[in-house]
Write a protein that holds these residues in place. Structure first.
Motif, PDB file in Angstrom:
ATOM      1  N   ARG A   4      12.114  41.183  59.599  1.00  0.00           N
ATOM      2  CA  ARG A   4      11.033  40.181  59.245  1.00  0.00           C
ATOM      3  C   ARG A   4      11.242  39.844  57.719  1.00  0.00           C
ATOM      4  NH1 ARG A   4       5.335  40.711  57.727  1.00  0.00           N
ATOM      5  NH2 ARG A   4       4.301  38.735  57.931  1.00  0.00           N
ATOM      6  N   ASN A   5      11.437  40.891  57.022  1.00  0.00           N
ATOM      7  CA  ASN A   5      11.446  40.674  55.444  1.00  0.00           C
ATOM      8  C   ASN A   5      12.713  39.827  55.168  1.00  0.00           C
ATOM      9  OD1 ASN A   5       9.275  42.314  55.204  1.00  0.00           O
ATOM     10  ND2 ASN A   5      10.341  44.142  54.563  1.00  0.00           N
ATOM     11  N   ILE A   6      13.781  40.142  56.087  1.00  0.00           N
ATOM     12  CA  ILE A   6      15.022  39.374  55.708  1.00  0.00           C
ATOM     13  C   ILE A   6      14.912  37.862  55.781  1.00  0.00           C
ATOM     14  CG2 ILE A   6      17.346  38.772  56.365  1.00  0.00           C
ATOM     15  CD1 ILE A   6      17.657  41.898  57.089  1.00  0.00           C
ATOM     16  N   ALA A  11      13.970  32.331  53.295  1.00  0.00           N
ATOM     17  CA  ALA A  11      12.822  31.165  53.309  1.00  0.00           C
ATOM     18  C   ALA A  11      12.483  31.035  51.752  1.00  0.00           C
ATOM     19  CB  ALA A  11      11.554  31.637  54.336  1.00  0.00           C
ATOM     20  N   VAL A  12      12.304  32.338  51.141  1.00  0.00           N
ATOM     21  CA  VAL A  12      11.781  31.962  49.729  1.00  0.00           C
ATOM     22  C   VAL A  12      12.964  31.663  48.975  1.00  0.00           C
ATOM     23  CG1 VAL A  12      11.255  33.079  47.776  1.00  0.00           C
ATOM     24  CG2 VAL A  12      10.005  33.632  49.695  1.00  0.00           C
ATOM     25  N   THR A  13      14.273  32.080  49.291  1.00  0.00           N
ATOM     26  CA  THR A  13      15.296  31.674  48.406  1.00  0.00           C
ATOM     27  C   THR A  13      15.640  30.322  48.581  1.00  0.00           C
ATOM     28  OG1 THR A  13      16.322  33.724  48.658  1.00  0.00           O
ATOM     29  CG2 THR A  13      17.833  32.088  47.915  1.00  0.00           C
ATOM     30  N   ALA A  14      15.484  29.701  50.071  1.00  0.00           N
ATOM     31  CA  ALA A  14      15.774  28.303  50.462  1.00  0.00           C
ATOM     32  C   ALA A  14      14.839  27.312  49.584  1.00  0.00           C
ATOM     33  CB  ALA A  14      15.731  27.996  51.842  1.00  0.00           C
ATOM     34  N   LEU A  15      13.671  27.938  49.657  1.00  0.00           N
ATOM     35  CA  LEU A  15      12.316  27.085  49.175  1.00  0.00           C
ATOM     36  C   LEU A  15      12.544  26.789  47.648  1.00  0.00           C
ATOM     37  CD1 LEU A  15       9.561  25.540  49.370  1.00  0.00           C
ATOM     38  CD2 LEU A  15       8.642  27.785  48.858  1.00  0.00           C
ATOM     39  N   THR A  16      13.068  28.026  46.913  1.00  0.00           N
ATOM     40  CA  THR A  16      13.003  27.738  45.389  1.00  0.00           C
ATOM     41  C   THR A  16      14.391  27.116  45.129  1.00  0.00           C
ATOM     42  OG1 THR A  16      14.301  29.862  45.401  1.00  0.00           O
ATOM     43  CG2 THR A  16      12.029  29.920  44.888  1.00  0.00           C
TER      44      THR A  16
END
Length: 100
Positions: A4-6, A11-16
């Motif tokens: 889940r953490n991965i 997702a956070v990397t893609a968003l930023t």
């Protein structure tokens, strides 16, 4: 680290990454007239190419080959060749020097 953490990290990397690319398009409606900002944006691709290739130049089998390739690349860029042409010339130089 759980699975889940991965997915959260991805997702956070893609968003930023996408925000950095999309926000200027959304916020800047008119043409940029500031000379400093325009020159900054003009040199960003060259800086990015330098940051990606300089470590590779230093990690060649011989530092002399790396420095010679750097000199050839700087000379080609100084003469007005584009980034793709300079990259190709440098790659060919390293390849040929490794053969010798």
């Amino acid at each position: 680290m759980t699975e889940r953490n991965i997915f959260i990290y991805i997702a956070v990397t893609a968003l930023t990454t996408n925000l950095v690319r999309v926000l200027p398009l959304l916020l800047l409606k008119e043409r940029i007239t500031n000379r400093f900002v325009r020159s900054f944006f003009h040199y960003v691709p060259y800086i990015t190419l330098s940051v990606m290739t300089f470590p590779a130049i230093m990690e060649t089998t011989s530092p002399a080959i790396g420095l010679a390739t750097l000199a050839i690349g700087v000379t080609c860029a100084w003469k007005g060749m584009g980034m793709l042409a300079v990259s190709l010339v440098c790659c060919i130089c390293v390849f040929l020097s490794q053969l010798l």
